[in-house]
Each structure stands twice: as structure tokens, then as C-alpha cells.
Design a protein around this motif. Sequence first.
Motif, PDB file in Angstrom:
ATOM      1  N   MET A   1       0.872  -1.221  -0.013  1.00 52.86           N
ATOM      2  CA  MET A   1       0.041   0.085   0.053  1.00 52.86           C
ATOM      3  C   MET A   1       0.859   1.401  -0.092  1.00 52.86           C
ATOM      4  O   MET A   1       2.050   1.308   0.696  1.00 52.86           O
ATOM      5  CB  MET A   1      -0.753  -0.086   1.159  1.00 52.86           C
ATOM      6  N   SER A   2       0.490   2.080  -0.906  1.00 53.86           N
ATOM      7  CA  SER A   2       1.107   3.308  -0.849  1.00 53.86           C
ATOM      8  C   SER A   2       0.879   4.314   0.475  1.00 53.86           C
ATOM      9  O   SER A   2      -0.259   4.546   0.845  1.00 53.86           O
ATOM     10  CB  SER A   2       0.781   4.235  -1.990  1.00 53.86           C
ATOM     11  N   GLU A   3       1.903   5.178   0.900  1.00 52.25           N
ATOM     12  CA  GLU A   3       1.649   6.140   1.700  1.00 52.25           C
ATOM     13  C   GLU A   3       2.273   7.332   1.338  1.00 52.25           C
ATOM     14  O   GLU A   3       3.406   7.339   0.558  1.00 52.25           O
ATOM     15  CB  GLU A   3       2.546   5.541   2.924  1.00 52.25           C
ATOM     16  N   LEU A   4       1.404   8.319   1.443  1.00 57.48           N
ATOM     17  CA  LEU A   4       1.928   9.471   0.945  1.00 57.48           C
ATOM     18  C   LEU A   4       2.419  10.880   2.030  1.00 57.48           C
ATOM     19  O   LEU A   4       1.677  10.651   3.102  1.00 57.48           O
ATOM     20  CB  LEU A   4       0.994  10.203  -0.056  1.00 57.48           C
ATOM     21  N   ARG A   5       3.252  11.599   1.676  1.00 57.41           N
ATOM     22  CA  ARG A   5       3.826  12.529   2.756  1.00 57.41           C
ATOM     23  C   ARG A   5       3.829  13.841   1.937  1.00 57.41           C
ATOM     24  O   ARG A   5       4.139  13.871   0.795  1.00 57.41           O
ATOM     25  CB  ARG A   5       5.427  12.235   3.140  1.00 57.41           C
ATOM     26  N   THR A   6       3.311  14.966   2.671  1.00 55.35           N
ATOM     27  CA  THR A   6       3.410  16.134   2.307  1.00 55.35           C
ATOM     28  C   THR A   6       4.544  16.762   3.249  1.00 55.35           C
ATOM     29  O   THR A   6       4.943  16.215   4.426  1.00 55.35           O
ATOM     30  CB  THR A   6       2.240  17.185   2.081  1.00 55.35           C
ATOM     31  N   GLU A   7       4.519  18.151   3.199  1.00 51.62           N
ATOM     32  CA  GLU A   7       5.437  18.983   4.213  1.00 51.62           C
ATOM     33  C   GLU A   7       4.813  18.520   5.492  1.00 51.62           C
ATOM     34  O   GLU A   7       5.277  18.520   6.674  1.00 51.62           O
ATOM     35  CB  GLU A   7       5.564  20.421   3.939  1.00 51.62           C
ATOM     36  N   ARG A   8       3.469  18.755   5.656  1.00 51.34           N
ATOM     37  CA  ARG A   8       2.615  18.763   7.035  1.00 51.34           C
ATOM     38  C   ARG A   8       1.792  17.814   7.481  1.00 51.34           C
ATOM     39  O   ARG A   8       1.467  17.284   8.534  1.00 51.34           O
ATOM     40  CB  ARG A   8       1.749  20.035   7.108  1.00 51.34           C
ATOM     41  N   LEU A   9       1.836  16.744   6.212  1.00 54.35           N
ATOM     42  CA  LEU A   9       0.751  15.683   6.362  1.00 54.35           C
ATOM     43  C   LEU A   9       1.138  14.309   6.042  1.00 54.35           C
ATOM     44  O   LEU A   9       2.096  14.079   5.228  1.00 54.35           O
ATOM     45  CB  LEU A   9      -0.328  16.019   5.664  1.00 54.35           C
ATOM     46  N   LEU A  10       0.360  13.310   6.385  1.00 56.28           N
ATOM     47  CA  LEU A  10       0.730  11.867   6.110  1.00 56.28           C
ATOM     48  C   LEU A  10      -0.507  11.270   5.894  1.00 56.28           C
ATOM     49  O   LEU A  10      -1.614  11.437   6.465  1.00 56.28           O
ATOM     50  CB  LEU A  10       1.134  11.042   7.424  1.00 56.28           C
ATOM     51  N   LEU A  11      -0.728  10.815   4.698  1.00 57.47           N
ATOM     52  CA  LEU A  11      -1.688   9.788   4.294  1.00 57.47           C
ATOM     53  C   LEU A  11      -1.390   8.509   4.433  1.00 57.47           C
ATOM     54  O   LEU A  11      -0.475   8.235   3.657  1.00 57.47           O
ATOM     55  CB  LEU A  11      -2.103  10.324   2.702  1.00 57.47           C
ATOM     56  N   ARG A  12      -1.977   7.726   4.908  1.00 53.67           N
ATOM     57  CA  ARG A  12      -1.516   6.575   5.512  1.00 53.67           C
ATOM     58  C   ARG A  12      -2.734   5.580   5.724  1.00 53.67           C
ATOM     59  O   ARG A  12      -3.964   5.679   5.495  1.00 53.67           O
ATOM     60  CB  ARG A  12      -0.713   6.393   6.758  1.00 53.67           C
ATOM     61  N   ALA A  13      -2.644   4.248   5.840  1.00 59.95           N
ATOM     62  CA  ALA A  13      -3.386   3.064   6.171  1.00 59.95           C
ATOM     63  C   ALA A  13      -4.130   3.669   7.634  1.00 59.95           C
ATOM     64  O   ALA A  13      -3.740   4.341   8.267  1.00 59.95           O
ATOM     65  CB  ALA A  13      -2.681   2.066   6.413  1.00 59.95           C
ATOM     66  N   TRP A  14      -5.180   3.150   7.725  1.00 57.79           N
ATOM     67  CA  TRP A  14      -6.279   3.166   8.607  1.00 57.79           C
ATOM     68  C   TRP A  14      -5.789   2.478  10.127  1.00 57.79           C
ATOM     69  O   TRP A  14      -5.520   1.344   9.691  1.00 57.79           O
ATOM     70  CB  TRP A  14      -7.809   2.992   8.408  1.00 57.79           C
ATOM     71  N   ARG A  15      -5.843   2.849  11.155  1.00 59.29           N
ATOM     72  CA  ARG A  15      -5.279   2.484  12.409  1.00 59.29           C
ATOM     73  C   ARG A  15      -6.747   2.265  13.265  1.00 59.29           C
ATOM     74  O   ARG A  15      -7.551   2.995  13.131  1.00 59.29           O
ATOM     75  CB  ARG A  15      -4.264   3.242  13.261  1.00 59.29           C
ATOM     76  N   PRO A  16      -6.722   1.273  14.079  1.00 57.02           N
ATOM     77  CA  PRO A  16      -7.814   1.254  15.199  1.00 57.02           C
ATOM     78  C   PRO A  16      -7.984   2.391  15.818  1.00 57.02           C
ATOM     79  O   PRO A  16      -9.300   2.730  16.141  1.00 57.02           O
ATOM     80  CB  PRO A  16      -7.458  -0.297  16.209  1.00 57.02           C
ATOM     81  N   SER A  17      -6.980   3.037  16.101  1.00 60.84           N
ATOM     82  CA  SER A  17      -7.239   4.370  16.910  1.00 60.84           C
ATOM     83  C   SER A  17      -7.790   5.559  16.186  1.00 60.84           C
ATOM     84  O   SER A  17      -8.237   6.638  16.688  1.00 60.84           O
ATOM     85  CB  SER A  17      -5.668   4.831  17.442  1.00 60.84           C
ATOM     86  N   ASP A  18      -7.967   5.363  14.984  1.00 59.34           N
ATOM     87  CA  ASP A  18      -8.518   6.432  14.067  1.00 59.34           C
ATOM     88  C   ASP A  18     -10.292   6.117  14.159  1.00 59.34           C
ATOM     89  O   ASP A  18     -10.845   7.205  13.762  1.00 59.34           O
ATOM     90  CB  ASP A  18      -8.380   6.094  12.632  1.00 59.34           C
ATOM     91  N   LEU A  19     -10.867   5.088  14.650  1.00 58.84           N
ATOM     92  CA  LEU A  19     -12.043   4.981  14.740  1.00 58.84           C
ATOM     93  C   LEU A  19     -12.955   6.070  15.497  1.00 58.84           C
ATOM     94  O   LEU A  19     -13.950   6.520  15.028  1.00 58.84           O
ATOM     95  CB  LEU A  19     -12.574   3.589  15.104  1.00 58.84           C
ATOM     96  N   ALA A  20     -12.299   6.250  16.749  1.00 53.81           N
ATOM     97  CA  ALA A  20     -13.209   7.352  17.560  1.00 53.81           C
ATOM     98  C   ALA A  20     -13.418   8.492  17.118  1.00 53.81           C
ATOM     99  O   ALA A  20     -14.129   9.233  17.021  1.00 53.81           O
ATOM    100  CB  ALA A  20     -12.575   7.013  18.889  1.00 53.81           C
ATOM    101  N   PRO A  21     -12.200   9.100  16.411  1.00 52.64           N
ATOM    102  CA  PRO A  21     -12.030  10.559  16.007  1.00 52.64           C
ATOM    103  C   PRO A  21     -12.840  10.488  14.633  1.00 52.64           C
ATOM    104  O   PRO A  21     -13.520  11.511  14.372  1.00 52.64           O
ATOM    105  CB  PRO A  21     -10.922  11.116  15.948  1.00 52.64           C
ATOM    106  N   TRP A  22     -12.917   9.339  13.910  1.00 49.96           N
ATOM    107  CA  TRP A  22     -13.459   9.429  12.533  1.00 49.96           C
ATOM    108  C   TRP A  22     -15.069   9.321  12.822  1.00 49.96           C
ATOM    109  O   TRP A  22     -15.928   9.921  12.199  1.00 49.96           O
ATOM    110  CB  TRP A  22     -13.134   8.129  11.743  1.00 49.96           C
ATOM    111  N   ALA A  23     -15.559   8.389  13.936  1.00 52.27           N
ATOM    112  CA  ALA A  23     -16.945   8.416  14.178  1.00 52.27           C
ATOM    113  C   ALA A  23     -17.409   9.817  14.933  1.00 52.27           C
ATOM    114  O   ALA A  23     -18.579   9.939  14.500  1.00 52.27           O
ATOM    115  CB  ALA A  23     -17.257   7.278  15.183  1.00 52.27           C
ATOM    116  N   ALA A  24     -16.627  10.413  15.456  1.00 47.43           N
ATOM    117  CA  ALA A  24     -17.123  11.721  15.998  1.00 47.43           C
ATOM    118  C   ALA A  24     -17.309  12.834  14.776  1.00 47.43           C
ATOM    119  O   ALA A  24     -18.153  13.537  14.854  1.00 47.43           O
ATOM    120  CB  ALA A  24     -16.074  12.134  17.135  1.00 47.43           C
ATOM    121  N   MET A  25     -16.386  12.616  13.947  1.00 47.18           N
ATOM    122  CA  MET A  25     -16.374  13.618  12.513  1.00 47.18           C
ATOM    123  C   MET A  25     -17.720  13.249  11.978  1.00 47.18           C
ATOM    124  O   MET A  25     -18.563  14.148  11.376  1.00 47.18           O
ATOM    125  CB  MET A  25     -15.422  13.388  11.920  1.00 47.18           C
TER     126      MET A  25
END
Length: 180
Positions: A1-25
Motif C-alpha cells: 500500500m502506498s503512503e503519501l507524505r507532504t510537508e505537514r501531512l501523512l496519508l496512510r493506512a487506517w488504524r484502530p485508533s482512528d475509529l473514535a475520531p472518525w466516528a465523532a467527525m
Amino acid sequence: MSELRTERLLLRAWRPSDLAPWAAMNADPEVRRYFPGVLTREQSEASTARFQTDLDERGWGWWALEVRATGEFIGFTGLDPVDEDMPFTGVEAGWRLARSAWGHGYASEAARAALDFGFTTLGLSEILAVTTATNLRSQAVMRRIGMTHDPADDFDDPGVPDGPLRRNVVYRILAGTAVA
């Protein structure tokens, strides 16, 4: 899987820790203002599983978006084939960010990385973006990243009931076009 980086950001795989903030969004009516409704935690969880499956199978899709300096999850950005029920085909760029991440230029920065990946790595000839006619903030991002709008492409989304969210606009950018 590709991971992309910019100066300030990381576009990456999803992690279990992402679920709570994603659900809140997705439970935030302001974040979901241009969608038919908010999502339940279960719907959010199902979407992350779908997103990660696509990343695993294709190597690209809707990446989780993280601020590199802090490790904070702030939403998603990426590319995805257009749904079959749409009146056009192609690959769509998209983004959705938590309200706390609005106004920092993150959507434009991440979208530029996704466009570059689509043109350079995937060899796409065109990438498009779709939003409701009333979502002026997303349309501003589309213009900032070099996309253009042709009103002849506008359409009524067949999956949305009659109302202000049904009319959609399509922006496009061609390979070789300077990404702003």
C-alpha cells in the motif's frame, strides 16, 4: 500500500485508533452538512474497513489523514473510482476533515498529493471531484488545486432525495495541468 507524505501531512493506512475520531467527525452535523445525514459509529467503522480493504487490494484509495508534527488524525483524503450509479466514469479525488482541521490548508495540501499520485503513479489522464452545488468550501478547494468546473457536467445525484443536496457539481483536472 502506498503512503503519501507532504510537508505537514501523512496519508496512510487506517488504524484502530482512528475509529473514535472518525466516528465523532461523522456524527458532527456540521462536518456532514452536505451529506444526507450523520453516521452511526457502526457505519463509520464499516467505512474504515472498506477504505482499508481498498488500500490493501489496490494500493490506493481513501487514506487516513494525519498531521505529521503531532500524529493527530484529522480525516481522510484520496482517490476512488466513481460509483457505478453516477452519470460519468473516472477516478474521483475527495476529502473530509474534522472541524478542528478546517482553515489550515490541509485539504488542498492533501488533495495535491493525491492528484500527484494519481497522475504520476497511476498514470490517470483525468481526475474529477464531486460535491453538492451548495458546498462552496469544497468547491474553493477544487479551484485552489487547479480543477475547473463545466456547468454542463452538473447533475442530480440519483441516491439523494429531492432537496438542496441533490444537485451536484463536477470539477476536473487533466494530467499535465499544473497542480496549483
